[in-house]
Design a protein around this motif. Sequence first.
Motif, PDB file in Angstrom:
ATOM      1  N   THR A   5       0.779  -1.235   0.000  1.00  0.00           N
ATOM      2  CA  THR A   5       0.000   0.000   0.000  1.00  0.00           C
ATOM      3  C   THR A   5       0.812   1.287   0.000  1.00  0.00           C
ATOM      4  N   THR A  16       0.851   4.446  -2.624  1.00  0.00           N
ATOM      5  CA  THR A  16      -0.045   5.610  -2.636  1.00  0.00           C
ATOM      6  C   THR A  16       0.681   6.861  -2.150  1.00  0.00           C
ATOM      7  N   LEU A  17       1.476   6.723  -1.093  1.00  0.00           N
ATOM      8  CA  LEU A  17       2.251   7.865  -0.612  1.00  0.00           C
ATOM      9  C   LEU A  17       3.319   8.267  -1.617  1.00  0.00           C
ATOM     10  N   ARG A  70      -5.751   2.116   6.046  1.00  0.00           N
ATOM     11  CA  ARG A  70      -6.292   1.918   4.699  1.00  0.00           C
ATOM     12  C   ARG A  70      -7.257   3.054   4.322  1.00  0.00           C
ATOM     13  N   SER A  97      -7.147   6.142   5.421  1.00  0.00           N
ATOM     14  CA  SER A  97      -6.338   7.337   5.151  1.00  0.00           C
ATOM     15  C   SER A  97      -5.744   7.287   3.755  1.00  0.00           C
ATOM     16  N   LEU A  98      -5.272   6.124   3.356  1.00  0.00           N
ATOM     17  CA  LEU A  98      -4.685   5.986   2.018  1.00  0.00           C
ATOM     18  C   LEU A  98      -5.746   6.183   0.938  1.00  0.00           C
ATOM     19  N   GLU A  99      -6.917   5.651   1.178  1.00  0.00           N
ATOM     20  CA  GLU A  99      -8.001   5.840   0.210  1.00  0.00           C
ATOM     21  C   GLU A  99      -8.338   7.313   0.058  1.00  0.00           C
ATOM     22  N   TRP A 155      -2.335  13.198   3.334  1.00  0.00           N
ATOM     23  CA  TRP A 155      -1.005  12.633   3.088  1.00  0.00           C
ATOM     24  C   TRP A 155      -0.209  12.587   4.391  1.00  0.00           C
ATOM     25  N   ALA A 209      -1.488   9.914   6.805  1.00  0.00           N
ATOM     26  CA  ALA A 209      -0.983   8.580   6.478  1.00  0.00           C
ATOM     27  C   ALA A 209       0.483   8.424   6.872  1.00  0.00           C
ATOM     28  N   TYR A 263       1.753   5.548   9.191  1.00  0.00           N
ATOM     29  CA  TYR A 263       2.749   4.611   8.669  1.00  0.00           C
ATOM     30  C   TYR A 263       4.038   4.654   9.478  1.00  0.00           C
TER      31      TYR A 263
END
Length: 324
Positions: A84, A87-88, A145, A147-149, A161, A164, A168
């Motif tokens: 995942t 995404t970042l 998940r 936050s990433l979405e 961003w 996340a 992370y």
Amino acid sequence: MTATNETAPVVGLLDVEDTPAARDSRLPEPRALYNQWEKQQWAIAQVNVRRDHEQWETLRPFARQELLGALNELETGEVFVSRTLSTLVGFAPSDPDRLFLSTQVADEARHAQFFQDYRLEAVGLEDAADDDDSAYAQLFEPTLRTSLEQVAATGGDVGWWHTAVVEYHLVTEGILAAAALHLTRRIARRFSLPALEEGLGNVIRDESRHFTYGLAVTRQAAEGPLRDRITQVYLNGVEASARIMVNPQRKSAAPVLRPALLQRAALLSTQWDLTRTRALRQLRLMGLPELREDAEKIWDRTLETALSEYADVWGTPHPVAAAR
């Protein structure tokens, strides 16, 4: 020992004390961390995980259970991040950020492969780590998940961003993984598992770079309009971390014999204390020292609430509570 282990430790703050010098030091730029990554490459083949197999066969059931539980949690986290983190990378605010985060993706994939190879070749287990058996997967992955979405849905909104990044780099890696890695490495040394000890040392070195990056990015953001948001995200992470330690929905092994119960409780308490210490230490390094009292209260309250919930769910006290 590989050549990698002879390299000086990464310039990072994963293992340093909370001192004025550390708090006031200039954190490395993404390019400096990228340069560290180039110098500190390692290969799973050089670790030779198979050399631990014979020793694994001699471990007592309790030791095997504890180590396998720790490895399951670590592998679950690494696999999730490796799937995942892109995404970042895709919405990174600058090219240096993007390049460093790309190295982290490679690191996480190597870590996941190390744990998978170790389970297969050293332990003799062909199945992958079970998400259903992971407290992290059940109690924190959904938050990250989401936050990433939101990062993707908003086209890289700066608030999401950084949310996340905190989840992370500072919660998943700085709090949860850091404590688990160090404690598991200590156990590996105790039970004479040199390949596991060496591999975990390599992983710790990589995670120090990741944590230092997240710390630098977050500390800078906390100096601006995102301070309140970062504060709330981190405190939520502290609460989630305390709950993960207990994991009240999963029954924990509780030895019948009192000496064995005390031993297990001591091991769990050590991990909880390490995790709590890291959660609190990071606040000054993040430039948020005023949150320490709130974070302490949240951690202690959540831990006791989770222990009470555990007793309600299972009709028996958690091993740590029973040992009291």
